[in-house]
Design a protein around this motif. Sequence first.
Motif, PDB file in Angstrom:
ATOM      1  N   ALA A  25      63.684  66.878  43.531  1.00 45.83           N
ATOM      2  CA  ALA A  25      62.138  67.519  43.419  1.00 45.83           C
ATOM      3  C   ALA A  25      62.081  67.709  41.645  1.00 45.83           C
ATOM      4  O   ALA A  25      61.117  67.322  41.098  1.00 45.83           O
ATOM      5  N   LEU A  26      63.152  67.947  40.888  1.00 45.28           N
ATOM      6  CA  LEU A  26      62.829  68.160  39.566  1.00 45.28           C
ATOM      7  C   LEU A  26      63.226  66.537  38.873  1.00 45.28           C
ATOM      8  O   LEU A  26      62.193  66.417  38.000  1.00 45.28           O
ATOM      9  N   LEU A  29      59.513  65.280  39.159  1.00 48.70           N
ATOM     10  CA  LEU A  29      58.730  65.834  38.160  1.00 48.70           C
ATOM     11  C   LEU A  29      58.837  65.195  36.979  1.00 48.70           C
ATOM     12  O   LEU A  29      57.751  64.746  35.991  1.00 48.70           O
ATOM     13  N   ASP A  32      57.260  62.145  37.069  1.00 46.16           N
ATOM     14  CA  ASP A  32      55.743  62.203  36.893  1.00 46.16           C
ATOM     15  C   ASP A  32      54.947  62.637  35.606  1.00 46.16           C
ATOM     16  O   ASP A  32      54.111  61.789  35.063  1.00 46.16           O
ATOM     17  N   CYS A  33      55.709  63.437  34.813  1.00 47.06           N
ATOM     18  CA  CYS A  33      55.089  63.873  33.687  1.00 47.06           C
ATOM     19  C   CYS A  33      56.164  63.486  32.352  1.00 47.06           C
ATOM     20  O   CYS A  33      55.536  64.030  31.254  1.00 47.06           O
ATOM     21  N   GLU A  37      57.680  67.199  29.041  1.00 44.51           N
ATOM     22  CA  GLU A  37      56.686  68.203  29.533  1.00 44.51           C
ATOM     23  C   GLU A  37      57.310  68.852  30.791  1.00 44.51           C
ATOM     24  O   GLU A  37      57.187  69.849  31.099  1.00 44.51           O
ATOM     25  N   ALA A  38      58.246  68.048  31.545  1.00 48.58           N
ATOM     26  CA  ALA A  38      59.029  68.697  32.607  1.00 48.58           C
ATOM     27  C   ALA A  38      59.801  69.990  32.277  1.00 48.58           C
ATOM     28  O   ALA A  38      59.821  70.886  32.727  1.00 48.58           O
ATOM     29  N   ARG A  41      57.493  72.692  31.550  1.00 49.69           N
ATOM     30  CA  ARG A  41      56.900  73.431  32.445  1.00 49.69           C
ATOM     31  C   ARG A  41      57.904  74.297  33.416  1.00 49.69           C
ATOM     32  O   ARG A  41      57.897  75.466  33.778  1.00 49.69           O
ATOM     33  N   VAL A  42      59.166  73.684  33.396  1.00 47.80           N
ATOM     34  CA  VAL A  42      60.415  74.576  33.949  1.00 47.80           C
ATOM     35  C   VAL A  42      60.641  75.888  33.220  1.00 47.80           C
ATOM     36  O   VAL A  42      60.726  77.055  33.860  1.00 47.80           O
ATOM     37  N   VAL A  47      55.814  75.127  37.837  1.00 48.06           N
ATOM     38  CA  VAL A  47      56.367  74.046  38.688  1.00 48.06           C
ATOM     39  C   VAL A  47      56.050  74.047  40.022  1.00 48.06           C
ATOM     40  O   VAL A  47      55.929  75.405  40.543  1.00 48.06           O
ATOM     41  N   PRO A  48      56.133  73.176  40.912  1.00 50.06           N
ATOM     42  CA  PRO A  48      55.933  73.270  42.216  1.00 50.06           C
ATOM     43  C   PRO A  48      57.145  74.025  42.857  1.00 50.06           C
ATOM     44  O   PRO A  48      58.234  74.246  42.313  1.00 50.06           O
ATOM     45  N   VAL A  51      60.642  72.307  42.982  1.00 47.88           N
ATOM     46  CA  VAL A  51      61.043  72.339  41.740  1.00 47.88           C
ATOM     47  C   VAL A  51      61.699  73.866  41.393  1.00 47.88           C
ATOM     48  O   VAL A  51      62.800  73.982  40.845  1.00 47.88           O
TER      49      VAL A  51
END
Length: 386
Positions: A25-26, A29, A32-33, A37-38, A41-42, A47-48, A51
């Motif tokens: 999942a990470l 992410l 994706d970004c 940026e990931a 967000r973490v 995060v979803p 993640v």
Amino acid sequence: MSDDARDIRLARAYLLAVAEPPSPALAALVDDCGPVEAACRVRCGEVPDAVARETAARSGIEVTGADLASAAKSGARLIIPEDEEWPGWPLLSLRVADGRGVAGMTSPIALWGRGAARLDAVFERAVTVVGSRAASGYGEHIAGEWAYALAQGGVTVLSGAAYGIDGVAHRGALAAGGVSAAVLGCGLDAGYPAGHQTLLRRIAERGIVLSEYPNATPPARHRFLVRNRLLAALSAGTVVVEADRRSGARNTASTATALGKAVMAVPGPLTSRTSSGCHEMIRAGTATLVISADDVLEHIGRLGADLASPAERPQRGTDGLSGDALRVHEALQPRAGRPVEWIATESGVPAAKARAVLCALELDGLSQRCESGWRRGAGRGRRDTG
């Protein structure tokens, strides 16, 4: 190094520390970004859920430039996908398998390495050699000899630095003056295996020692199983020298199969438990039987360029005989002479024809005249012991 490049490296170091690999999942992410940026967000917890489950336990970890500098002092460096040396081609197999929904095949976010060798050069032409820790003398002989021959042929020998087959394969490659590489299931500074620290230093002098795990990460069984996907992915094929029916080597071979890589197995004694896994793979058709380093090179080498030489067949003096000549020769006795008529009856060849054949065989040393008739000869160039 530019500020952007430094930020990307720090972000990937953080992401590698914050989640236990392979963290699909990470990784998604990051794709994706982007890594910066990931990482942001973490840290913020934005995060979803998938993640969050992978990162919640360690999201408060901080990784700074000082941490990278400290790692560099210990001989470690962080290699990231943005680096020119990143082995993108061999690791593409992980992305393909992950895209097909094969569990546990996520590509690494980054890799810690010890050794100055470039990863793209090391893994341009590589083979993974794995096997039992409790290796037999037979298995150790095969692993060492084949690794030596492969390294002499310019092939990197990749393994897991464990006791048994792994260690022997590394040493064989180094003895040939070649390149070896190791992937660990712990941090580079974990001192594991304790008895292979000198070997790991020697590997790093010519090749590379890799790990997905930051310094101070201890070894654990699940980490070795996760590590095995990198052993399978980074080379063109995997050779299992010895393996029980349930073993880490079998796990690496199964992973290589899932990645579409060549899988080879060495046959051993039928009574040997350490060869039972190899025999099972060969019988099931999941591994190709190989009996020499040339066989291995043919399977992982360049198409049409690394073909194994056909095995030489033993030559006999009678190989060229057929028809009447073969029947007459087989009718001859090794010691006692026999008359032509007896030989004709025994061989079913008419006497006149048998006499002509005997004279022709005599020219090649395959028949001899004696007082009682004709007897079998030893062949040209061999001393008569009759």
